[in-house]
Design a protein around this motif. Structure first.
Motif, PDB file in Angstrom:
ATOM      1  N   PHE A  28      55.431  31.010 -41.007  1.00 25.21           N
ATOM      2  CA  PHE A  28      56.588  30.738 -40.152  1.00 25.21           C
ATOM      3  C   PHE A  28      56.486  29.383 -39.446  1.00 25.21           C
ATOM      4  CE2 PHE A  28      60.286  31.845 -37.832  1.00 25.21           C
ATOM      5  CZ  PHE A  28      60.092  31.511 -36.494  1.00 25.21           C
ATOM      6  N   GLY A  29      55.379  29.102 -38.821  1.00 28.52           N
ATOM      7  CA  GLY A  29      55.238  27.895 -38.023  1.00 28.52           C
ATOM      8  C   GLY A  29      55.241  26.602 -38.823  1.00 28.52           C
ATOM      9  N   ALA A  30      55.198  26.692 -40.129  1.00 27.77           N
ATOM     10  CA  ALA A  30      55.174  25.501 -40.975  1.00 27.77           C
ATOM     11  C   ALA A  30      56.568  24.987 -41.308  1.00 27.77           C
ATOM     12  CB  ALA A  30      54.419  25.794 -42.266  1.00 27.77           C
ATOM     13  N   TYR A  31      57.601  25.729 -40.945  1.00 23.90           N
ATOM     14  CA  TYR A  31      58.957  25.385 -41.376  1.00 23.90           C
ATOM     15  C   TYR A  31      59.934  25.286 -40.218  1.00 23.90           C
ATOM     16  CZ  TYR A  31      57.451  26.331 -46.117  1.00 23.90           C
ATOM     17  OH  TYR A  31      56.803  26.288 -47.327  1.00 23.90           O
ATOM     18  N   ALA A  32      60.822  24.316 -40.308  1.00 18.76           N
ATOM     19  CA  ALA A  32      61.949  24.265 -39.399  1.00 18.76           C
ATOM     20  C   ALA A  32      62.857  25.462 -39.668  1.00 18.76           C
ATOM     21  CB  ALA A  32      62.720  22.962 -39.581  1.00 18.76           C
ATOM     22  N   MET A  33      63.528  25.891 -38.615  1.00 20.32           N
ATOM     23  CA  MET A  33      64.450  27.014 -38.705  1.00 20.32           C
ATOM     24  C   MET A  33      65.797  26.583 -38.118  1.00 20.32           C
ATOM     25  SD  MET A  33      62.677  29.503 -40.086  1.00 20.32           S
ATOM     26  CE  MET A  33      63.650  30.977 -39.737  1.00 20.32           C
ATOM     27  N   SER A  34      66.821  27.334 -38.426  1.00 22.69           N
ATOM     28  CA  SER A  34      68.145  26.965 -37.926  1.00 22.69           C
ATOM     29  C   SER A  34      69.010  28.203 -37.738  1.00 22.69           C
ATOM     30  CB  SER A  34      68.829  25.996 -38.900  1.00 22.69           C
ATOM     31  OG  SER A  34      69.094  26.636 -40.135  1.00 22.69           O
ATOM     32  N   TRP A  35      70.129  27.995 -37.082  1.00 26.19           N
ATOM     33  CA  TRP A  35      71.174  29.009 -36.951  1.00 26.19           C
ATOM     34  C   TRP A  35      72.488  28.406 -37.462  1.00 26.19           C
ATOM     35  CZ3 TRP A  35      70.695  34.064 -35.446  1.00 26.19           C
ATOM     36  CH2 TRP A  35      69.503  34.431 -34.821  1.00 26.19           C
ATOM     37  N   ALA A  36      73.268  29.238 -38.101  1.00 28.14           N
ATOM     38  CA  ALA A  36      74.612  28.876 -38.540  1.00 28.14           C
ATOM     39  C   ALA A  36      75.524  30.055 -38.231  1.00 28.14           C
ATOM     40  CB  ALA A  36      74.619  28.556 -40.030  1.00 28.14           C
ATOM     41  N   ARG A  37      76.831  29.822 -38.300  1.00 30.64           N
ATOM     42  CA  ARG A  37      77.767  30.910 -38.034  1.00 30.64           C
ATOM     43  C   ARG A  37      78.978  30.782 -38.944  1.00 30.64           C
ATOM     44  NH1 ARG A  37      79.981  29.099 -32.007  1.00 30.64           N
ATOM     45  NH2 ARG A  37      81.121  27.212 -32.692  1.00 30.64           N
ATOM     46  N   GLN A  38      79.621  31.932 -39.164  1.00 33.00           N
ATOM     47  CA  GLN A  38      80.833  31.942 -39.966  1.00 33.00           C
ATOM     48  C   GLN A  38      81.888  32.778 -39.267  1.00 33.00           C
ATOM     49  OE1 GLN A  38      80.447  33.218 -44.086  1.00 33.00           O
ATOM     50  NE2 GLN A  38      82.188  31.924 -44.636  1.00 33.00           N
ATOM     51  N   ASN A  51      62.268  22.386 -35.003  1.00 33.37           N
ATOM     52  CA  ASN A  51      61.171  22.056 -35.914  1.00 33.37           C
ATOM     53  C   ASN A  51      60.092  23.137 -35.869  1.00 33.37           C
ATOM     54  OD1 ASN A  51      59.993  21.455 -33.422  1.00 33.37           O
ATOM     55  ND2 ASN A  51      58.874  19.702 -34.253  1.00 33.37           N
ATOM     56  N   GLY A  52      59.098  23.006 -36.738  1.00 27.79           N
ATOM     57  CA  GLY A  52      58.106  24.053 -36.881  1.00 27.79           C
ATOM     58  C   GLY A  52      57.313  24.330 -35.614  1.00 27.79           C
ATOM     59  N   GLY A  53      57.001  23.276 -34.874  1.00 31.78           N
ATOM     60  CA  GLY A  53      56.237  23.440 -33.650  1.00 31.78           C
ATOM     61  C   GLY A  53      57.073  23.880 -32.467  1.00 31.78           C
ATOM     62  N   GLY A  54      58.383  23.757 -32.568  1.00 34.80           N
ATOM     63  CA  GLY A  54      59.277  24.177 -31.500  1.00 34.80           C
ATOM     64  C   GLY A  54      59.591  23.111 -30.473  1.00 34.80           C
ATOM     65  N   GLY A  55      59.061  21.896 -30.651  1.00 35.61           N
ATOM     66  CA  GLY A  55      59.260  20.867 -29.641  1.00 35.61           C
ATOM     67  C   GLY A  55      60.458  19.979 -29.853  1.00 35.61           C
ATOM     68  N   THR A  56      61.115  20.074 -30.997  1.00 40.01           N
ATOM     69  CA  THR A  56      62.255  19.228 -31.316  1.00 40.01           C
ATOM     70  C   THR A  56      63.412  20.080 -31.789  1.00 40.01           C
ATOM     71  OG1 THR A  56      60.774  17.435 -31.987  1.00 40.01           O
ATOM     72  CG2 THR A  56      63.056  17.275 -32.711  1.00 40.01           C
ATOM     73  N   THR A  57      64.597  19.810 -31.226  1.00 40.92           N
ATOM     74  CA  THR A  57      65.779  20.575 -31.565  1.00 40.92           C
ATOM     75  C   THR A  57      66.958  19.654 -31.860  1.00 40.92           C
ATOM     76  OG1 THR A  57      66.374  20.755 -29.229  1.00 40.92           O
ATOM     77  CG2 THR A  57      65.098  22.572 -30.171  1.00 40.92           C
ATOM     78  N   SER A  58      67.963  20.215 -32.492  1.00 42.63           N
ATOM     79  CA  SER A  58      69.179  19.475 -32.817  1.00 42.63           C
ATOM     80  C   SER A  58      70.336  20.454 -32.757  1.00 42.63           C
ATOM     81  CB  SER A  58      69.053  18.863 -34.214  1.00 42.63           C
ATOM     82  OG  SER A  58      70.184  18.093 -34.559  1.00 42.63           O
ATOM     83  N   TYR A  59      71.501  19.997 -32.228  1.00 35.73           N
ATOM     84  CA  TYR A  59      72.639  20.891 -32.037  1.00 35.73           C
ATOM     85  C   TYR A  59      73.941  20.271 -32.549  1.00 35.73           C
ATOM     86  CZ  TYR A  59      69.585  23.359 -28.762  1.00 35.73           C
ATOM     87  OH  TYR A  59      68.550  24.054 -28.203  1.00 35.73           O
ATOM     88  N   THR A 100      62.027  23.030 -47.445  1.00 37.58           N
ATOM     89  CA  THR A 100      60.807  22.245 -47.553  1.00 37.58           C
ATOM     90  C   THR A 100      60.232  21.996 -46.175  1.00 37.58           C
ATOM     91  OG1 THR A 100      62.057  20.184 -47.454  1.00 37.58           O
ATOM     92  CG2 THR A 100      61.611  21.092 -49.643  1.00 37.58           C
ATOM     93  N   MET A 101      58.958  21.647 -46.104  1.00 36.47           N
ATOM     94  CA  MET A 101      58.337  21.307 -44.829  1.00 36.47           C
ATOM     95  C   MET A 101      58.893  19.967 -44.346  1.00 36.47           C
ATOM     96  SD  MET A 101      54.399  22.448 -45.391  1.00 36.47           S
ATOM     97  CE  MET A 101      53.978  24.121 -45.903  1.00 36.47           C
ATOM     98  N   GLY A 102      58.791  19.754 -43.033  1.00 36.67           N
ATOM     99  CA  GLY A 102      59.277  18.506 -42.477  1.00 36.67           C
ATOM    100  C   GLY A 102      60.499  18.744 -41.619  1.00 36.67           C
ATOM    101  N   TRP A 103      60.922  17.713 -40.921  1.00 34.47           N
ATOM    102  CA  TRP A 103      62.017  17.819 -39.958  1.00 34.47           C
ATOM    103  C   TRP A 103      63.145  16.866 -40.323  1.00 34.47           C
ATOM    104  CZ3 TRP A 103      64.532  20.465 -36.604  1.00 34.47           C
ATOM    105  CH2 TRP A 103      65.378  19.846 -35.680  1.00 34.47           C
ATOM    106  N   GLN A 104      64.349  17.379 -40.221  1.00 33.87           N
ATOM    107  CA  GLN A 104      65.524  16.553 -40.418  1.00 33.87           C
ATOM    108  C   GLN A 104      66.561  16.974 -39.388  1.00 33.87           C
ATOM    109  OE1 GLN A 104      67.061  16.487 -44.390  1.00 33.87           O
ATOM    110  NE2 GLN A 104      68.861  15.286 -43.858  1.00 33.87           N
ATOM    111  N   PRO A 105      66.919  16.115 -38.443  1.00 38.23           N
ATOM    112  CA  PRO A 105      67.910  16.486 -37.429  1.00 38.23           C
ATOM    113  C   PRO A 105      69.305  16.532 -38.030  1.00 38.23           C
ATOM    114  CG  PRO A 105      67.331  14.171 -37.203  1.00 38.23           C
ATOM    115  CD  PRO A 105      66.431  14.741 -38.277  1.00 38.23           C
ATOM    116  N   GLY A 106      70.206  17.144 -37.266  1.00 36.50           N
ATOM    117  CA  GLY A 106      71.597  17.162 -37.674  1.00 36.50           C
ATOM    118  C   GLY A 106      71.930  18.318 -38.594  1.00 36.50           C
TER     119      GLY A 106
END
Length: 124
Positions: A28-38, A51-59, A100-106
């Motif tokens: 779990f901690g190795a991957y960025a996670m997100s929320w979406a809605r429909q 991001n995986g560590g929880g220190g970076t977010t994007s909205y 994939t691993m890594g962070w991408q904002p937006g």
């Protein structure tokens, strides 16, 4: 990979909810996670990533300042705090895992795999 959302319910405008998504089947901690809605009759909309560590977010602009994404890697769980809810927030909310691993904002719809269950949030 399994993602199970919970916490959605009927709430009045101006109210708050906390959604949870418990993950299994991957580190779990190795991957960025997100929320979406429909929303009814509308396309899936990305709303937040962490991001995986929880220190970076994007909205997404539509939820910035009202929703907060967080995670607890010890519990393999990602959360979405929803505050000051509006009728237009009514939707099924899904959590997703970055492919994939890594962070991408937006906006992250095409980089994440979303569950097929979701949790219903109704603001009325």
């Amino acid at each position: 990979v399994q993602l199970v959302e919970s916490g959605g319910e009927l709430v009045q405008p101006g109210g708050s909810l906390r959604l949870s998504c418990t993950a299994s089947g991957f580190t779990f901690g190795a991957y960025a996670m997100s929320w979406a809605r429909q929303a009814p009759g509308r396309a899936l909309e990305w709303i937040a990533s962490i991001n995986g560590g929880g220190g970076t977010t994007s909205y997404a602009d539509s939820v910035k300042g009202r929703f907060t994404i967080s995670r607890d890697n010890a519990r393999d769980t990602v959360y979405l705090q929803l505050n000051n809810l509006k009728s237009e927030d009514t939707a099924i909310y899904y959590c997703g895992k970055k492919r994939t691993m890594g962070w991408q904002p937006g906006p992250a719809l095409f980089q994440h795999d979303y569950s097929n269950q979701g949790t219903q949030v109704t603001v009325s």
